[in-house]
Design an enzyme around this catalytic site. Structure first.
Site, PDB file in Angstrom:
ATOM      1  CG  ASP A  50    -120.722  -1.381  18.907  1.00  0.00           C
ATOM      2  OD1 ASP A  50    -119.704  -1.821  19.332  1.00  0.00           O
ATOM      3  OD2 ASP A  50    -121.921  -1.626  19.632  1.00  0.00           O
ATOM      4  CE1 TYR A 110    -124.840   1.639  22.693  1.00  0.00           C
ATOM      5  CE2 TYR A 110    -126.326  -0.197  22.618  1.00  0.00           C
ATOM      6  CZ  TYR A 110    -125.683   0.703  22.026  1.00  0.00           C
ATOM      7  OH  TYR A 110    -125.725   0.841  20.640  1.00  0.00           O
TER       8      TYR A 110
HETATM    9  P1  FAD Z   1    -121.081  11.938  10.840  1.00  0.00           P
HETATM   10  O1  FAD Z   1    -122.242  10.836  11.406  1.00  0.00           O
HETATM   11  O2  FAD Z   1    -120.882  11.962   9.611  1.00  0.00           O
HETATM   12  O3  FAD Z   1    -121.268  13.226  11.598  1.00  0.00           O
HETATM   13  C1  FAD Z   1    -121.601  13.329  12.893  1.00  0.00           C
HETATM   14  C2  FAD Z   1    -121.783  14.917  13.401  1.00  0.00           C
HETATM   15  O4  FAD Z   1    -120.292  15.381  13.583  1.00  0.00           O
HETATM   16  C3  FAD Z   1    -122.346  16.034  12.514  1.00  0.00           C
HETATM   17  O5  FAD Z   1    -122.887  16.776  13.136  1.00  0.00           O
HETATM   18  C4  FAD Z   1    -121.211  16.366  11.569  1.00  0.00           C
HETATM   19  O6  FAD Z   1    -121.400  17.593  10.863  1.00  0.00           O
HETATM   20  C5  FAD Z   1    -119.943  16.238  12.235  1.00  0.00           C
HETATM   21  N1  FAD Z   1    -118.901  16.292  11.757  1.00  0.00           N
HETATM   22  C6  FAD Z   1    -118.547  15.051  11.241  1.00  0.00           C
HETATM   23  N2  FAD Z   1    -117.121  15.052  10.736  1.00  0.00           N
HETATM   24  C7  FAD Z   1    -116.797  16.427  11.247  1.00  0.00           C
HETATM   25  C8  FAD Z   1    -115.540  17.138  10.975  1.00  0.00           C
HETATM   26  N3  FAD Z   1    -114.425  16.542  10.197  1.00  0.00           N
HETATM   27  N4  FAD Z   1    -115.465  18.517  11.390  1.00  0.00           N
HETATM   28  C9  FAD Z   1    -116.700  18.988  12.228  1.00  0.00           C
HETATM   29  N5  FAD Z   1    -117.880  18.555  12.428  1.00  0.00           N
HETATM   30  C10 FAD Z   1    -117.767  17.083  12.012  1.00  0.00           C
HETATM   31  N6  FAD Z   1    -120.746   6.030  18.460  1.00  0.00           N
HETATM   32  C11 FAD Z   1    -120.018   5.708  19.597  1.00  0.00           C
HETATM   33  O7  FAD Z   1    -119.411   6.487  20.204  1.00  0.00           O
HETATM   34  N7  FAD Z   1    -119.829   4.234  19.953  1.00  0.00           N
HETATM   35  C12 FAD Z   1    -120.338   3.219  19.360  1.00  0.00           C
HETATM   36  O8  FAD Z   1    -120.025   2.060  19.745  1.00  0.00           O
HETATM   37  C13 FAD Z   1    -121.245   3.590  18.358  1.00  0.00           C
HETATM   38  N8  FAD Z   1    -121.910   2.425  17.642  1.00  0.00           N
HETATM   39  C14 FAD Z   1    -122.740   2.791  16.605  1.00  0.00           C
HETATM   40  C15 FAD Z   1    -123.318   1.791  16.231  1.00  0.00           C
HETATM   41  C16 FAD Z   1    -124.123   1.900  15.127  1.00  0.00           C
HETATM   42  C17 FAD Z   1    -125.122   0.762  14.508  1.00  0.00           C
HETATM   43  C18 FAD Z   1    -124.465   3.180  14.658  1.00  0.00           C
HETATM   44  C19 FAD Z   1    -125.592   3.542  13.547  1.00  0.00           C
HETATM   45  C20 FAD Z   1    -123.866   4.391  15.309  1.00  0.00           C
HETATM   46  C21 FAD Z   1    -123.065   4.048  16.492  1.00  0.00           C
HETATM   47  N9  FAD Z   1    -122.491   5.142  16.959  1.00  0.00           N
HETATM   48  C22 FAD Z   1    -121.558   5.028  18.077  1.00  0.00           C
HETATM   49  C23 FAD Z   1    -122.622   6.636  16.532  1.00  0.00           C
HETATM   50  C24 FAD Z   1    -121.978   7.091  15.762  1.00  0.00           C
HETATM   51  O9  FAD Z   1    -121.029   6.179  14.809  1.00  0.00           O
HETATM   52  C25 FAD Z   1    -120.925   8.136  16.236  1.00  0.00           C
HETATM   53  O10 FAD Z   1    -121.612   9.157  16.659  1.00  0.00           O
HETATM   54  C26 FAD Z   1    -119.496   8.516  15.385  1.00  0.00           C
HETATM   55  O11 FAD Z   1    -118.681   9.236  16.086  1.00  0.00           O
HETATM   56  C27 FAD Z   1    -120.027   9.562  14.043  1.00  0.00           C
HETATM   57  O12 FAD Z   1    -118.993   9.543  13.350  1.00  0.00           O
HETATM   58  P2  FAD Z   1    -119.216  10.001  11.586  1.00  0.00           P
HETATM   59  O13 FAD Z   1    -117.814   9.931  11.018  1.00  0.00           O
HETATM   60  O14 FAD Z   1    -120.375   8.960  11.179  1.00  0.00           O
HETATM   61  O15 FAD Z   1    -119.909  11.332  11.737  1.00  0.00           O
END
Ligand code: FAD
Length: 560
Positions: free
Chosen positions: A211, A482
């Site tokens: 999402d 969920y």
């Molecule tokens: P960040 O938030 O920037 O980082 C998350 C973690 O990963 C941190 O610890 C960071 O240090 C680490 N990290 C990031 N990039 C790297 C890298 N290149 N190397 C090493 N470590 C790294 N998640 C789902 O799985 N499915 C869903 O459907 C979903 N829906 C969501 C809906 C909403 C409204 C919100 C707010 C969140 C949702 N999430 C969902 C959660 C979130 O999007 C996931 O956890 C996503 O994988 C995080 O990715 P990011 O790039 O934003 O990482």
């Protein structure tokens, strides 16, 4: 590989909420929404005062402790324009987007923020940054899209060392596609739309659509063990990510993309969900698929939750291989119907008269009905055959199909729903989610236990809170549940939120379910880790982190 993306082309979400400036949730075209909110959490949208966008000038941003020498050293690696100690950049890189994060940033509660934010252009620069930071005994927190909701990014208050937020946003190219194998090399900072657009141009798709797709990155997906809504067909990121390059102090961990291997314990699995604690992921080789000829999402109704879950289980055991199997419980179904847009003509008659009439004639109680979405993808004949298999199972379990119309609406609004949380916060209500996975035999029990736990927590708060749920992501042995919960808060929203969230998390581990199916551990779920993987599991993980990162330079305090 060097690319030319400028730091100014790296777009971040609003510092105080979800998504991009100028886009928000509104309900003027959804007549059922305001009455539903009044019923669910007692909030009268007609009279509630809406707070506007908070003022950045009112925020107390902790001062940066980065020395000029250290900042200059970082600038010598990436260029002065790609390193900053600017307050706005440091606030944007402080938190993820959980409701705790949003409440804290809106209420001026930033106890510690990164001291410096850096935007490398390629893996070689990431290596130099990591080596310089470790030599200076600084902390490195990799930053993808900042969308996590498990407290995976926030610096630990009291951390005296300099904290570097390492933003991967300039690394967002699809490097190449091995079309024979269906494998694409993708830079870790690529956000969903970036990589999907580049893949689509060549006729491919990753099939991973969380999402948060519009604002999260492939590196973040791997680092948090993400799952997308079409995981039934394409798998979770743990299945999709085959190869990885991870920058560690002094060198790059290279995991070649292999269909399978027996060299275990699996280092690939160690990186999956490592939340930045084992190094910086710079590149991921993912499985990709030819864009399917046909993609449909159909809606079905079931008379109640138990029959719907039984149907989902039967589908997972059958020869049918849908891309999505999802069913909302009766409360989430009532929410979905309440957030439908104003209907007219035949559509209004069907939804408000004909359909309820048919259900009543079948002896269904309209308060118990459950809405399900099932997706089919592939060639036209494959999708058709899959649908006929599913239709038979639905029928056997007392359900009925209502066509693809609602499925089209679901597809269209899935990336808009996150904006709803900010809208509710503006009005004094908190809404957030907790999700888990459990074996089929436990699923209904977990659902009941979580409802009881949430009700207990709301009673303690003296508050009419709301909870609703859906099942999605089916596996052979079970599925993900969920839960979305919401309540109007009083003087201490974080404490009130913690009470409800903790009750739900405890109900998970007490009822054979995991602490999270796809949001990772971070700080939020860490208190339940021992109950999730046992003391021996925690010992092994502690040993891993201690040996891989003896001075705790990488994202300390998360997971363990
Ligand atoms: P960040 O938030 O920037 O980082 C998350 C973690 O990963 C941190 O610890 C960071 O240090 C680490 N990290 C990031 N990039 C790297 C890298 N290149 N190397 C090493 N470590 C790294 N998640 C789902 O799985 N499915 C869903 O459907 C979903 N829906 C969501 C809906 C909403 C409204 C919100 C707010 C969140 C949702 N999430 C969902 C959660 C979130 O999007 C996931 O956890 C996503 O994988 C995080 O990715 P990011 O790039 O934003 O990482």
């Amino acid at each position: 590989m060097t690319n030319a993306i400028d730091r100014n082309a790296v777009h971040h979400m609003k510092w105080w909420g979800w998504g991009v400036d100028g886009v928000g949730f509104h309900h003027e075209d959804k007549p059922g929404f305001a009455p539903f909110v009044k019923f669910a959490v007692g909030l009268d949208l007609g009279t509630a005062v809406r707070t506007g966008e908070p003022s950045f000038d009112d925020l107390n941003v902790p001062l940066s402790n980065a020395t000029e020498e250290f900042t200059a050293e970082l600038a010598s690696i990436v260029g002065a324009e790609n390193v900053t100690t600017d307050d706005m950049a440091r606030v944007v890189h402080t938190y993820g987007k959980s409701i705790r994060d949003l409440i804290r940033v809106r209420s001026n509660t930033i106890l510690r923020s990164p001291d410096v934010v850096i935007y490398p252009a390629d893996e070689a620069e990431v290596q130099q940054i990591v080596d310089a930071a470790v030599a200076a005994n600084a902390v490195i927190i990799p930053f993808g899209g900042g969308s996590n909701i498990a407290g995976s990014l926030e610096p630990i208050p009291g951390e005296a060392r300099t904290i570097v937020s390492l933003d991967l946003g300039r690394l967002r190219a699809v490097i190449d596609i091995d079309t024979d194998s269906g494998l694409a090399r993708i830079q870790a900072g690529s956000q969903g739309p970036d990589l999907e657009e580049q893949l689509n141009k060549q006729g491919w798709t990753i099939g991973h659509f969380p999402d948060s797709f519009t604002h999260s990155t492939v590196g973040g997906w791997v680092a948090t063990r993400s799952s997308g809504m079409q995981s039934d067909k394409y798998g979770d990121i743990a299945n999709i990510a085959r190869g990885m390059r991870v920058v560690r102090p002094g060198g790059v961990l290279v995991l070649r993309p292999l269909p399978s291997t027996s060299s275990g314990p699996s280092v690939r699995e160690m990186i999956l969900g490592s939340e930045g604690k084992l190094g910086v992921i710079t590149e991921v080789t993912v499985q990709v698929h030819r864009i399917p000829e046909k993609r449909d999402v159909y809606a079905y109704f079931f008379p109640n939750w138990k029959s719907g879950i039984a149907a989902m289980q039967a589908i997972s055991e059958s020869d049918a291989t849908p891309s999505i199997t999802r069913i909302s419980d009766s409360r989430e179904t009532s929410f979905s119907l309440a957030t439908s847009k104003n209907r007219k003509g035949v559509s209004k008659f069907m939804a408000e008269s004909a359909l309820p009439g048919i259900m009543k004639a079948k002896g269904w109680n309209l308060d118990d009905i459950c809405l399900s979405f099932i997706g089919f993808e592939g060639s036209v004949s494959h999708a058709k055959h899959q649908k006929s298999l599913v239709d038979d199972i639905v029928k056997k379990h007392g359900g009925m199909g209502v066509g693809s119309g609602p499925g089209i609406l679901y597809d269209q609004k899935k990336f808009d729903t996150p904006y709803l949380r900010d809208f509710l916060l503006d009005m004094g209500a908190a809404g957030d989610v907790s999700e888990t996975a459990a074996p089929w035999s436990k699923l209904v029990g977990v659902h009941e236990a979580v409802y009881a736990a949430a009700r207990g927590a709301y009673e303690q708060l003296g508050n009419d809170g709301w909870i609703m749920s859906h099942m999605s992501h089916s596996y052979h042995s079970g599925a993900c549940l969920y839960f979305t919960f919401a309540f109007t808060f009083g003087d201490d929203p974080i404490a009130e939120y913690n009470l409800v969230k903790n009750a739900i998390q405890q109900a998970f581990v007490d009822n054979h379910a995991t602490i999270s199916h796809h949001h990772g551990v971070g700080l939020e779920h860490s208190p339940w880790l021992t109950q999730d993987i046992s003391e021996e599991g925690v010992k092994i993980m502690t040993g891993l982190f201690e040996s891989a990162d003896p001075a705790q330079n990488f994202n300390p305090g998360k997971i363990l």
